[in-house]
Design an enzyme around this catalytic site. Structure first.
Site, mmCIF file in Angstrom:
data_model
loop_
_atom_site.group_PDB
_atom_site.id
_atom_site.type_symbol
_atom_site.label_atom_id
_atom_site.label_comp_id
_atom_site.label_asym_id
_atom_site.label_seq_id
_atom_site.Cartn_x
_atom_site.Cartn_y
_atom_site.Cartn_z
ATOM 1 N N ASP A 350 -13.001 1.947 1.002
ATOM 2 C CA ASP A 350 -13.088 0.590 1.526
ATOM 3 C C ASP A 350 -12.507 0.547 2.942
ATOM 4 O O ASP A 350 -11.445 1.118 3.204
ATOM 5 C CB ASP A 350 -12.304 -0.339 0.597
ATOM 6 N N GLU A 386 -16.963 3.347 3.991
ATOM 7 C CA GLU A 386 -17.442 2.064 4.480
ATOM 8 C C GLU A 386 -16.994 2.040 5.945
ATOM 9 O O GLU A 386 -15.813 1.813 6.228
ATOM 10 C CB GLU A 386 -16.829 0.906 3.702
#
Length: 710
Positions: A350, A386
C-alpha cells in the site's frame, strides 16, 4: 519483579527481536536508540492484571534484551519504556503507557478507546506538550508469546506470465457464502473452505490478494460513528494476524497457516496487502500504542525544523521512516516471517512509493529496495507496489526497479474511458501491450504492469456501468469522501433499472471490460465478485462499511451467472494462447531475421491503421502474430496468430477481416454472444470477408493455417 525471575534472569541475546521461546524460557529483545530503560510487563491469562514487571538488564547495539526463565507460549505481555518526554525533540517516552511489541506474533484483545491511551492529556491547553500519567494497560491488547514455527515454507512460484490475481477481503468474501459453515463465515477458515477454493480454481485464478490481515486498529472517529475500519489499512501489529478474522481467536496464527496451506494444495498463491507506509498511531495528537513510545524519533519521519510534528506523505498522520536501518530491518523481518513461517507467496505494498522515499524524494535505488533485491527470501516472492502516495513526486508508476510489479492505474482509467466513448485507439493501444511506454526499460517485462479496471477502492465493475455519481452517504461524510472521477456511465438511469435495453448494454460493457483486461499483455487483476456482477450500491469508498454494502452477495442473478461463465471462458482462452501473455514486450517493428512483424494495428477497412485514424478510431483491431520471437533466443514462436477487435462505438461497424499468412479466421469469442461459448469456434470466415461488429463489443479470432508438410 518476583524473586524467582530476579535470581535467574539472564542477559539474553539482542540477535532475534521480539519474544522468542526456547523451551526453557523467553528471550526478549527490543530496539530503541533513544530510550533509557525497557520493562517487560506480564499479565494474567485474562490480560486484566499485571503480575510482574521485569527490567531488561542489557543494552547492546541499541537493543534492550534479557532472558526470562519459565515463561511459556500463551503468556501475555507488553512493554513499558522509560526515556525523555520531549516532543519538540521528537521523543515521546511515557512508561505509563503499555506498549505492543512490534515483533509480537499474536495479540490478545482489542483496543478500547480511552483518554489513557494518549501520552498527553486530552483537552490540555498545551495539547501533546502535556504529559499524561494514567495507566493505559486496561485499554490496549496484550502481546502473546508463541511457539516458534518449525517449518521453513516455500512459495509456489507461479510464473508471472501465468498469473491471474483476484483481490478479496477475508471477512466480506465468505460472510454470506451459503456453502461455508455458518460458524466459519468471515474467517480465515471460511476463506480456506473447499467450496470457496473450488470456485476460484474453476474460474482460473492463480493468485488471491488479501486486503490487510495484519492486526489493525479501528479508528476512534469511526467507532464513535458506529462504523469501523473495514479494509484494515491501519496496522499496528505487523507480525500478528488480526484475530477478528479468526474462527478460533485463541489460535489465529495456526488458522492462517492452514488457510494458506489449503490454497497451496489447490495450486493457488496467497499475496498479502501490507501497510508499511504508516502505523495506527496517527500524528502528534494520536495515541501511544507501540512505536511512538518505543522510539518515536527512529520509527517516524519528523519535520526537520520541528520534530514535534510528523511528515505526512501518507495522508494518515504519520510516515514510517524507511530511511533508517532499524525500520528497514523491522519491515524486512516482518516480510520474511510471513513468507517463511506462514507461507505467503508475495506482497502488495500500500502506498508503495513511501518504501522508496529517501530524504530527497523517491529513489528506485533506495535502501529498502536494495535490501529486498538482495534478500535470499524476498527476491523469490511476488512484490507488487501501489506506486503512488500524496507526497511530493509521489506518482511513480513504471519507476520501480526490476523484479517488481506495479498497479497500473493508467490501464484502469484508459479502459474505462475507451468503453464509455471518451478515449480512442491511440490512448488504448499501449495499454493493450503491457504499457511499454512506462515499463519497457531496465530489462523489465510486460508482466510488471498489473492491469486492473476495479479494485477495493472505487466502484465495482457493475457499478461502473450503473452509476454516474458516487453514493457514499452511508459513510457519514455527506457524500464528500471518495473520488468523483469515476469514469463511469449509467447509460440513462442512475442505479438499478428494469429497462431491458439499458441492462443489456450494462452487462455487455462488463464483458467488454473484462475481455479487454484479460486479453491485454501484463498481469490481470480481478476484483472479487466482479465476475458475477457484484454491486456496492454506488459506494466507491466502502472502507468503513462492515455490512451488506461491502460483503459479497452470493445470491447470484441469472445475468451474473452468465457473466461468471463468460469470465471463466476468457481466462481459459488466456491460458490456451500464450501470445496473450508474453513476457517480452511485443513490437510492431518488422524483424527481418525472422521475417515476422509481431503485431499489426488493423482498421475497419482491413488494412493497417493510418496515422490520421489513431485519434479518431473507436473500432480497431490488434493482430498478434504467433510467430513472434518468444524469448531472447532469435527463433520464431509457434503460437497461434490472433485478431482482437474492439468496438466502443455505439453502433455496428462493418469490419473487413485482414489478410494474413493463413487460410481463414475462426471466431473464438464475441461479447455480443456470450452464451454461444465454444459453439462459436465452428464459425470460420474468409480473409478480407466483412464481419458485422456489434456496437460496444469485443471479438477474438484465431488464424487457421495449413499444416506444414515436409
Amino acid at each position: 519483579m518476583s524473586d524467582s525471575f530476579g535470581k535467574r534472569l539472564k542477559e539474553g541475546s539482542p540477535a532475534e527481536r521480539g519474544a522468542v521461546y526456547d523451551g526453557k524460557g523467553v528471550n526478549f529483545a527490543v530496539f530503541s536508540a533513544n530510550a533509557e530503560a525497557v520493562e517487560i510487563c506480564l499479565f494474567d491469562q485474562n490480560g486484566e492484571k499485571e503480575t510482574d514487571r521485569i527490567r531488561l538488564p542489557e543494552y547492546t547495539d541499541q537493543v534492550f534484551h534479557g532472558w526470562v526463565p519459565d515463561l511459556r507460549p500463551g503468556q501475555l505481555y507488553g512493554y513499558r519504556v522509560h526515556g525523555p518526554y520531549e516532543p519538540k525533540e521528537g521523543h515521546r517516552f511515557n512508561p505509563n503507557k503499555l506498549l505492543l511489541d512490534p515483533y509480537a506474533r499474536e495479540h490478545f484483545g482489542e483496543i478500547t478507546w480511552n483518554p489513557a491511551l494518549f501520552g498527553y492529556q486530552l483537552g490540555h491547553a498545551d495539547k501533546d506538550l502535556s504529559f499524561d500519567e494514567r495507566d493505559s494497560a486496561a485499554f490496549i491488547p496484550k502481546c502473546v508469546i508463541t511457539d516458534p514455527a518449525a517449518q521453513n515454507l516455500r512459495p509456489l512460484k507461479t510464473r508471472w506470465t501465468d498469473t491471474v490475481v483476484y483481490e478479496t477481503h477475508v471477512r466480506g468474501y465468505t460472510l454470506n457464502h451459503p456453502r461455508v459453515p455458518r460458524r466459519l463465515r468471515g474467517t480465515y477458515a471460511g476463506l480456506g473452505n473447499r467450496h470457496v477454493i473450488e470456485h476460484l480454481k474453476s474460474l482460473g485464478i492463480t493468485t488471491i490478494e488479501l486486503l490487510p490481515i495484519q492486526s489493525f486498529v479501528a479508528d476512534e472517529y469511526l467507532v464513535d460513528k458506529g462504523l469501523t475500519n473495514y479494509w484494515g489499512y491501519n496496522t499496528i501489529g505487523f507480525f500478528s494476524p488480526d484475530t477478528r478474522y479468526a474462527a478460533d481467536q485463541d489460535d489465529a496464527l495456526s488458522e492462517v497457516r492452514r488457510m494458506v496451506a489449503a490454497y497451496h494444495e489447490a495450486g493457488i498463491e496467497v499475496i498479502m496487502d501490507v501497510v508499511y507506509n504508516h502505523t495506527a498511531e496517527g500524528n502528534e495528537l494520536g495515541p501511544t500504542l507501540s512505536f511512538k513510545g518505543l522510539d518515536n524519533a527512529s520509527y517516524y519521519r519528523l519535520m526537520p525544523d520541528d520534530k514535534r510534528f510528523y511528515i505526512n506523505d501518507t495522508g494518515t498522520g504519520n510516515t514510517f521512516n524507511l530511511t533508517k536501518q532499524a525500520p528497514i530491518q523491522f519491515v524486512t523481518d516482518s516480510l520474511r516471517y510471513w513468507a517463511n513461517e506462514i507461507g505467503v507467496d508475495g506482497f502488495r505494498f500500500d502506498l508503495g512509493t513511501i518504501l522508496a522515499r529517501e530524504l530527497d524524494g523517491f529513489d528506485s535505488e533506495s535502501g529498502f529496495l536494495r535490501v529486498c533485491r538482495q534478500d535470499p527470501t524476498l527476491t523469490h516472492l511476488k512484490m507488487i507496489a501501489e506506486p503512488w502516495d500524496i507526497g511530493p513526486g509521489g506518482y511513480q508508476v513504471g519507476h520501480f526497479p526490476p523484479g517488481w510489479a506495479e498497479w497500473n492505474d493508467k490501464f484502469r482509467d484508459t479502459v474505462r474511458d475507451f468503453w464509455r466513448g471518451e478515449a480512442k485507439a491511440d490512448v488504448l493501444a499501449p495499454r493493450l501491450l503491457g504499457s511499454p511506454d512506462m515499463f519497457n526499460h531496465s530489462g523489465r517485462q510486460a508482466w510488471a504492469s498489473v492491469n486492473f479496471i476495479t479494485a477495493h477502492d472505487g466502484f465495482t465493475l457493475l457499478d461502473c456501468v450503473s452509476y454516474n455519481e458516487k453514493h457514499n452517504e452511508a459513510n457519514g461524510e455527506d457524500n464528500n469522501d471518495g473520488t468523483s472521477d469515476n469514469r463511469s456511465n449509467n447509460y440513462g438511469v442512475e442505479g438499478p433499472t428494469d429497462d431491458e435495453t439499458i441492462n443489456e448494454i450494462r452487462w455487455r460493457q462488463c464483458r467488454n471490460m473484462l475481455a479487454t483486461l484479460i486479453f491485454s499483455q501484463g498481469t490481470p487483476m480481478i476484483l472479487a465478485g466482479d465476475e458475477f456482477g457484484r454491486t456496492q450500491g454506488g459506494n466507491n469508498n466502502a472502507y468503513c462499511q462492515n455490512n451488506e454494502i461491502s460483503w459479497v452477495n452470493w445470491s447470484i442473478s441469472e445475468e451474473g451467472a452468465r457473466l461468471s461463465k463468460f469470465t471463466t471462458r476468457l481466462l481459459a482462452l488466456r491460458r490456451r494462447f500464450p501470445i496473450l501473455r508474453r513476457s517480452r514486450f511485443l513490437t510492431e517493428a518488422y524483424n527481418p531475421d525472422l521475417d515476422v512483424k509481431e503485431l499489426s494495428w488493423v482498421s475497419a477497412s482491413g488494412g493497417e491503421m493510418e496515422q490520421e485514424e489513431w485519434s479518431q478510431a473507436q473500432c480497431f483491431g490488434l493482430m498478434l502474430d504467433g510467430r513472434a520471437q518468444p524469448s531472447g533466443i532469435m527463433r520464431r514462436g509457434a503460437d497461434a496468430t490472433l485478431l482482437l477487435i474492439l468496438n466502443s462505438w455505439h453502433d455496428v461497424v462493418q469490419f473487413t477481416l485482414p489478410k494474413a499468412e493463413g487460410e481463414e479466421w475462426k471466431l473464438l469469442l464475441d461479447t455480443n454472444r456470450p452464451d454461444d461459448g465454444e459453439a462459436l469456434e465452428n464459425e470460420h470466415f474468409a480473409q478480407e470477408q466483412v464481419y458485422t461488429v456489434t456496437g460496444r463489443s469485443v471479438l477474438l479470432f484465431e488464424l487457421i493455417t495449413k499444416p506444414e508438410t515436409d
